[in-house]
Design a protein around this motif. Structure first.
Motif, PDB file in Angstrom:
ATOM      1  N   ASP A   1      42.470  42.380  58.114  1.00 60.18           N
ATOM      2  CA  ASP A   1      43.710  41.635  57.967  1.00 60.18           C
ATOM      3  C   ASP A   1      43.226  40.110  57.772  1.00 60.18           C
ATOM      4  O   ASP A   1      42.270  40.014  57.000  1.00 60.18           O
ATOM      5  CB  ASP A   1      43.662  41.373  60.213  1.00 60.18           C
ATOM      6  N   ARG A   2      44.477  39.189  58.368  1.00 62.60           N
ATOM      7  CA  ARG A   2      44.623  38.312  56.859  1.00 62.60           C
ATOM      8  C   ARG A   2      43.185  37.075  57.808  1.00 62.60           C
ATOM      9  O   ARG A   2      42.899  36.497  56.498  1.00 62.60           O
ATOM     10  CB  ARG A   2      46.012  37.294  57.722  1.00 62.60           C
ATOM     11  N   GLU A   3      42.979  37.024  58.664  1.00 66.43           N
ATOM     12  CA  GLU A   3      41.913  35.825  58.780  1.00 66.43           C
ATOM     13  C   GLU A   3      40.551  36.681  58.292  1.00 66.43           C
ATOM     14  O   GLU A   3      39.626  35.678  57.641  1.00 66.43           O
ATOM     15  CB  GLU A   3      41.434  36.329  60.345  1.00 66.43           C
ATOM     16  N   ASN A  43      40.252  38.613  55.537  1.00 68.83           N
ATOM     17  CA  ASN A  43      40.215  38.183  54.210  1.00 68.83           C
ATOM     18  C   ASN A  43      39.680  37.129  53.741  1.00 68.83           C
ATOM     19  O   ASN A  43      39.733  37.016  53.247  1.00 68.83           O
ATOM     20  CB  ASN A  43      42.041  38.530  53.308  1.00 68.83           C
TER      21      ASN A  43
END
Length: 258
Positions: free
Chosen positions: A2-4, A6
């Motif tokens: 997920d974004r966080e 990454n």
């Protein structure tokens, strides 16, 4: 991922150490097509029969050390990036190499005598053609491999950056070298691609080579990194499509008239 997750990974890459001119940290994650010539092979060839050599912008001496069996009696190097100066002194001075702290630009003077060197090597560093010609002995050779000013222009564009030295081309460098009074023996250029397997590798690369995207950090360029991640995921993990960028180099070998 997920974004966080990454972002956290990219922040770790941002802090990873980089010394000398050594990208082994990215082995298997950054792949570069190679030009048809070998700078190292040609450097080894032109070292034969010389009595003195200057290696301009030696970094931590990594590549010069690989040529050690071909070294002449007198070996001098320049470097100006403080961490690399320390490495060069640590690695090369015990072997009798003189290390000079010198900034390399097209206008920089060199702290060497006229006709002091039979050979001047330069791999991816700036140089003042007039000064190179001055310090070469009659019949001496200048061998340089350069990064074209449009290297990674498409990667720069992702981050809103532009090439800082677009006039660094084979044609211009050949002209500058000729104007300095040297005779061109060989000049070649090559265009290819270099590819990253993941966005974290790009983060490391941009921190290691700060002139590609000046002022780069994960915090300041997060949107661009997320866009690259989205591009990678869209291509179903095919970095050869998603994270491939323009590579361009050229080689010049020139000689001082006798």
């Amino acid at each position: 991922m997920d974004r966080e997750a990454n972002i956290a990974l990219w922040q770790q890459e941002e802090q990873a150490p980089f010394t000398g001119w050594d990208f082994s940290y990215l082995e298997g994650r950054m792949m570069e097509e190679q030009p048809p010539w070998s700078y190292a092979t040609r450097a080894a060839e032109v070292l034969q029969g010389t009595a003195s050599v200057l290696d301009m912008g030696t970094g931590g001496g990594e590549r010069l050390l690989k040529l050690r069996e071909h070294w002449p009696a007198k070996v001098v190097v320049t470097e100006d990036y403080p961490p690399n100066v320390h490495l060069a002194i640590e690695r090369l001075s015990p072997l009798g190499v003189r290390v000079e702290v010198v900034e390399l630009t097209r206008a920089s003077a060199l702290p060497f005598d006229d006709a002091e060197f039979d050979l001047v090597l330069n791999r991816h560093s700036g140089f003042n053609p007039a000064e190179v010609a001055r310090i070469l002995s009659p019949g001496g050779v200048f061998l340089t491999q350069q990064i074209d000013g449009l290297w990674a222009h498409d990667l720069m564009a992702v981050f809103g950056a532009e090439p800082q030295w677009p006039d660094e081309t084979l044609a211009n460098c050949v002209a500058w070298v000729k104007d300095a009074g040297l005779t061109i023996i060989t000049s070649e250029e090559w265009t290819g691609r270099f590819t990253f397997t993941d966005v974290g590798a790009i983060v490391y690369y941009l921190k290691a080579v700060p002139w590609i995207v000046p002022g780069f950090s994960v915090a300041t360029h997060l949107d661009s990194l997320l866009a690259l991640q989205a591009r990678l995921e869209k291509e179903t993990g095919q970095p050869e499509v998603a994270l491939s960028f323009a590579a361009k180099k050229f080689l010049i070998e020139a000689q001082k008239p006798t």
